[in-house]
Design a protein around this motif. Structure first.
Motif, PDB file in Angstrom:
ATOM      1  N   LEU A  17     -20.270  38.483  38.175  1.00 19.38           N
ATOM      2  CA  LEU A  17     -19.394  37.741  37.265  1.00 19.38           C
ATOM      3  C   LEU A  17     -18.727  38.670  36.255  1.00 19.38           C
ATOM      4  O   LEU A  17     -17.516  38.574  36.001  1.00 19.38           O
ATOM      5  CB  LEU A  17     -20.196  36.659  36.534  1.00 19.38           C
ATOM      6  N   PHE A  18     -19.500  39.580  35.689  1.00 20.41           N
ATOM      7  CA  PHE A  18     -18.955  40.433  34.638  1.00 20.41           C
ATOM      8  C   PHE A  18     -18.068  41.543  35.182  1.00 20.41           C
ATOM      9  O   PHE A  18     -17.116  41.956  34.516  1.00 20.41           O
ATOM     10  CB  PHE A  18     -20.088  41.004  33.780  1.00 20.41           C
ATOM     11  N   VAL A  19     -18.360  42.036  36.376  1.00 22.50           N
ATOM     12  CA  VAL A  19     -17.468  43.021  36.992  1.00 22.50           C
ATOM     13  C   VAL A  19     -16.097  42.399  37.228  1.00 22.50           C
ATOM     14  O   VAL A  19     -15.052  43.021  36.956  1.00 22.50           O
ATOM     15  CB  VAL A  19     -18.067  43.558  38.307  1.00 22.50           C
ATOM     16  N   ALA A  20     -16.085  41.159  37.713  1.00 20.51           N
ATOM     17  CA  ALA A  20     -14.812  40.462  37.945  1.00 20.51           C
ATOM     18  C   ALA A  20     -14.060  40.258  36.629  1.00 20.51           C
ATOM     19  O   ALA A  20     -12.838  40.463  36.558  1.00 20.51           O
ATOM     20  CB  ALA A  20     -15.071  39.123  38.622  1.00 20.51           C
ATOM     21  N   ALA A  21     -14.783  39.872  35.575  1.00 19.87           N
ATOM     22  CA  ALA A  21     -14.137  39.636  34.286  1.00 19.87           C
ATOM     23  C   ALA A  21     -13.568  40.925  33.706  1.00 19.87           C
ATOM     24  O   ALA A  21     -12.438  40.950  33.193  1.00 19.87           O
ATOM     25  CB  ALA A  21     -15.138  39.018  33.305  1.00 19.87           C
ATOM     26  N   ALA A  44     -12.735  43.643  35.365  1.00 19.29           N
ATOM     27  CA  ALA A  44     -11.623  44.075  36.217  1.00 19.29           C
ATOM     28  C   ALA A  44     -10.344  43.330  35.838  1.00 19.29           C
ATOM     29  O   ALA A  44      -9.249  43.915  35.810  1.00 19.29           O
ATOM     30  CB  ALA A  44     -11.971  43.843  37.685  1.00 19.29           C
ATOM     31  N   ALA A  45     -10.473  42.045  35.534  1.00 21.49           N
ATOM     32  CA  ALA A  45      -9.313  41.266  35.102  1.00 21.49           C
ATOM     33  C   ALA A  45      -8.765  41.798  33.778  1.00 21.49           C
ATOM     34  O   ALA A  45      -7.541  41.904  33.592  1.00 21.49           O
ATOM     35  CB  ALA A  45      -9.693  39.794  34.958  1.00 21.49           C
ATOM     36  N   LEU A  46      -9.669  42.141  32.863  1.00 18.77           N
ATOM     37  CA  LEU A  46      -9.223  42.723  31.590  1.00 18.77           C
ATOM     38  C   LEU A  46      -8.474  44.028  31.826  1.00 18.77           C
ATOM     39  O   LEU A  46      -7.405  44.259  31.245  1.00 18.77           O
ATOM     40  CB  LEU A  46     -10.431  42.960  30.681  1.00 18.77           C
ATOM     41  N   ALA A  47      -9.021  44.896  32.668  1.00 13.49           N
ATOM     42  CA  ALA A  47      -8.372  46.177  32.952  1.00 13.49           C
ATOM     43  C   ALA A  47      -6.998  45.967  33.605  1.00 13.49           C
ATOM     44  O   ALA A  47      -6.046  46.707  33.326  1.00 13.49           O
ATOM     45  CB  ALA A  47      -9.269  47.024  33.860  1.00 13.49           C
ATOM     46  N   TRP A  48      -6.891  44.936  34.441  1.00 10.97           N
ATOM     47  CA  TRP A  48      -5.628  44.661  35.122  1.00 10.97           C
ATOM     48  C   TRP A  48      -4.540  44.241  34.140  1.00 10.97           C
ATOM     49  O   TRP A  48      -3.377  44.643  34.266  1.00 10.97           O
ATOM     50  CB  TRP A  48      -5.847  43.575  36.171  1.00 10.97           C
ATOM     51  N   PHE A  49      -4.910  43.445  33.155  1.00 10.29           N
ATOM     52  CA  PHE A  49      -3.932  42.910  32.210  1.00 10.29           C
ATOM     53  C   PHE A  49      -3.879  43.678  30.886  1.00 10.29           C
ATOM     54  O   PHE A  49      -3.190  43.239  29.962  1.00 10.29           O
ATOM     55  CB  PHE A  49      -4.247  41.432  31.913  1.00 10.29           C
ATOM     56  N   VAL A  50      -4.601  44.803  30.794  1.00  5.88           N
ATOM     57  CA  VAL A  50      -4.714  45.464  29.498  1.00  5.88           C
ATOM     58  C   VAL A  50      -3.360  45.962  28.988  1.00  5.88           C
ATOM     59  O   VAL A  50      -3.092  45.941  27.776  1.00  5.88           O
ATOM     60  CB  VAL A  50      -5.745  46.611  29.555  1.00  5.88           C
ATOM     61  N   ASP A  51      -2.472  46.390  29.889  1.00  2.89           N
ATOM     62  CA  ASP A  51      -1.151  46.860  29.448  1.00  2.89           C
ATOM     63  C   ASP A  51      -0.357  45.713  28.818  1.00  2.89           C
ATOM     64  O   ASP A  51       0.308  45.897  27.786  1.00  2.89           O
ATOM     65  CB  ASP A  51      -0.371  47.449  30.625  1.00  2.89           C
ATOM     66  N   ARG A 104       0.508  52.003  22.423  1.00  6.38           N
ATOM     67  CA  ARG A 104      -0.017  51.009  23.359  1.00  6.38           C
ATOM     68  C   ARG A 104      -1.202  51.539  24.177  1.00  6.38           C
ATOM     69  O   ARG A 104      -2.063  50.763  24.589  1.00  6.38           O
ATOM     70  CB  ARG A 104       1.112  50.495  24.239  1.00  6.38           C
ATOM     71  N   VAL A 105      -1.254  52.825  24.384  1.00  8.18           N
ATOM     72  CA  VAL A 105      -2.447  53.408  25.011  1.00  8.18           C
ATOM     73  C   VAL A 105      -3.654  53.235  24.092  1.00  8.18           C
ATOM     74  O   VAL A 105      -4.746  52.845  24.526  1.00  8.18           O
ATOM     75  CB  VAL A 105      -2.224  54.900  25.335  1.00  8.18           C
ATOM     76  N   VAL A 106      -3.436  53.501  22.788  1.00  8.83           N
ATOM     77  CA  VAL A 106      -4.513  53.323  21.807  1.00  8.83           C
ATOM     78  C   VAL A 106      -4.947  51.856  21.771  1.00  8.83           C
ATOM     79  O   VAL A 106      -6.141  51.537  21.745  1.00  8.83           O
ATOM     80  CB  VAL A 106      -4.070  53.799  20.408  1.00  8.83           C
ATOM     81  N   ALA A 107      -3.962  50.947  21.785  1.00 12.07           N
ATOM     82  CA  ALA A 107      -4.284  49.516  21.779  1.00 12.07           C
ATOM     83  C   ALA A 107      -5.054  49.131  23.040  1.00 12.07           C
ATOM     84  O   ALA A 107      -6.025  48.352  22.979  1.00 12.07           O
ATOM     85  CB  ALA A 107      -3.003  48.697  21.670  1.00 12.07           C
ATOM     86  N   GLY A 108      -4.642  49.664  24.177  1.00 13.86           N
ATOM     87  CA  GLY A 108      -5.337  49.367  25.423  1.00 13.86           C
ATOM     88  C   GLY A 108      -6.774  49.862  25.402  1.00 13.86           C
ATOM     89  O   GLY A 108      -7.696  49.163  25.843  1.00 13.86           O
ATOM     90  N   LEU A 109      -6.975  51.075  24.878  1.00 14.00           N
ATOM     91  CA  LEU A 109      -8.337  51.601  24.768  1.00 14.00           C
ATOM     92  C   LEU A 109      -9.184  50.745  23.832  1.00 14.00           C
ATOM     93  O   LEU A 109     -10.379  50.534  24.076  1.00 14.00           O
ATOM     94  CB  LEU A 109      -8.297  53.055  24.266  1.00 14.00           C
ATOM     95  N   ALA A 110      -8.559  50.253  22.758  1.00 11.26           N
ATOM     96  CA  ALA A 110      -9.287  49.389  21.827  1.00 11.26           C
ATOM     97  C   ALA A 110      -9.701  48.087  22.522  1.00 11.26           C
ATOM     98  O   ALA A 110     -10.824  47.607  22.340  1.00 11.26           O
ATOM     99  CB  ALA A 110      -8.423  49.090  20.603  1.00 11.26           C
ATOM    100  N   PHE A 111      -8.794  47.527  23.325  1.00  9.82           N
ATOM    101  CA  PHE A 111      -9.138  46.312  24.076  1.00  9.82           C
ATOM    102  C   PHE A 111     -10.301  46.580  25.040  1.00  9.82           C
ATOM    103  O   PHE A 111     -11.241  45.782  25.129  1.00  9.82           O
ATOM    104  CB  PHE A 111      -7.927  45.817  24.876  1.00  9.82           C
ATOM    105  N   LEU A 112     -10.231  47.704  25.750  1.00  8.92           N
ATOM    106  CA  LEU A 112     -11.290  48.017  26.703  1.00  8.92           C
ATOM    107  C   LEU A 112     -12.612  48.270  25.987  1.00  8.92           C
ATOM    108  O   LEU A 112     -13.682  47.887  26.472  1.00  8.92           O
ATOM    109  CB  LEU A 112     -10.897  49.229  27.546  1.00  8.92           C
ATOM    110  N   GLY A 113     -12.534  48.924  24.820  1.00  8.01           N
ATOM    111  CA  GLY A 113     -13.746  49.169  24.047  1.00  8.01           C
ATOM    112  C   GLY A 113     -14.384  47.876  23.572  1.00  8.01           C
ATOM    113  O   GLY A 113     -15.602  47.687  23.668  1.00  8.01           O
ATOM    114  N   LEU A 114     -13.559  46.966  23.039  1.00 10.68           N
ATOM    115  CA  LEU A 114     -14.067  45.673  22.602  1.00 10.68           C
ATOM    116  C   LEU A 114     -14.626  44.891  23.790  1.00 10.68           C
ATOM    117  O   LEU A 114     -15.710  44.296  23.703  1.00 10.68           O
ATOM    118  CB  LEU A 114     -12.951  44.866  21.934  1.00 10.68           C
ATOM    119  N   GLY A 115     -13.886  44.916  24.901  1.00 10.37           N
ATOM    120  CA  GLY A 115     -14.368  44.221  26.090  1.00 10.37           C
ATOM    121  C   GLY A 115     -15.686  44.786  26.588  1.00 10.37           C
ATOM    122  O   GLY A 115     -16.584  44.044  26.990  1.00 10.37           O
TER     123      GLY A 115
END
Length: 264
Positions: free
Chosen positions: A52-56, A58-65, A87-98
């Protein structure tokens, strides 16, 4: 009746106790690997939750841009270099929070899915070290309700902490160096609180009890929790390490309560 709140007296400095906490995870891993029965008990709920979490994620990584562009509209008119960097910094922040939320909530969800499995692992570990002093008989459904309530509180706390960390992640350099370290410390503390739930419930003790008791030897709890956090960040690490983390958390609980962690 609650067990006495005794704690093992610290005998080393903070760094030594932190490493002791890391060692508890390694001991839990050793117990797990030497017990095929425990391995079979622990792997099924972790596999379900992991899928479940791998799928979630992966979806975050797909839409992170798209998410990064959504939260940085102010950069639309900037030069391409600065806009892309922001936007790279913002994307990394999203991935970090996720990642932070995924690690903490993975533990909560997996413990709920596998409550009877992990309870049995924890019980078997305690039997090896002398049993459970002050054990109380808690019905399954009552235990599950308590576990759900405490898990929701911990996940909510991780969100409250994670949002400021997400915002700080936009700060160049600091957001990519200091913030991940703080995130690992916060995530490690929350994981330690979550994972010791079963042995504390067995003694009739709730989240406030384990919070105050682990706080008395915070470096050890942090060492254990951060080690688990780092393992959970490794691909498939959460699935493979989760049962060992439950075993190690039982040792952490016993140590924090001043009870033996030497096999009998």
């Amino acid at each position: 009746m609650n067990a006495p709140r005794t704690t093992a007296p610290p005998v080393t400095g903070a760094a030594g106790r932190f490493l002791t906490g890391v060692g508890l995870l390694l001991r839990g891993l050793g117990l797990y690997l030497r017990s095929p029965g425990l391995m079979l008990l622990g792997i099924v709920p972790a596999l379900i939750s992991g899928a479940l979490f791998v799928a979630a994620f992966a979806a975050l990584a797909w839409f992170v841009d798209d998410l990064a562009a959504l939260v940085t509209p102010f950069a639309d008119d900037w030069s391409a270099t600065w806009r892309n960097l922001t936007r790279v910094v913002a994307g990394l922040a999203f991935l970090g929070l996720g990642g932070l939320l995924a690690v903490v909530s993975f533990t909560a969800v997996t413990l709920v899915i596998g409550d009877p499995f992990y309870e049995k692992i924890s019980e078997r570990v305690e039997e090896r070290f002398g049993g459970t002093p002050g054990a109380v008989d808690v019905p399954f459904w009552a235990s599950l309700r308590r576990s759900l309530a405490d898990s929701v509180r911990l996940v909510a706390l991780s969100v409250l902490v994670g949002v400021p960390l997400f915002a700080t992640g936009f700060i160049p350099v600091v957001g990519q160096t200091v913030v991940p370290v703080i995130g690992a410390a916060v995530g490690g503390w929350l994981l330690a609180l979550e994972l010791v739930g079963a042995p504390f419930y067995r003694r009739g003790m709730r989240l406030p009890d384990r919070r105050s008791i682990l706080r008395a030897d915070r470096p050890t709890a942090l060492g254990f929790g951060v080690a688990v956090f780092v393992c959970f960040l490794i691909p498939l690490g959460a699935i493979l390490v989760m049962p060992a983390a439950v075993a190690g958390a039982t040792l952490l609980a016993r140590r924090s309560l001043g009870q033996s962690i030497e096999e009998r």
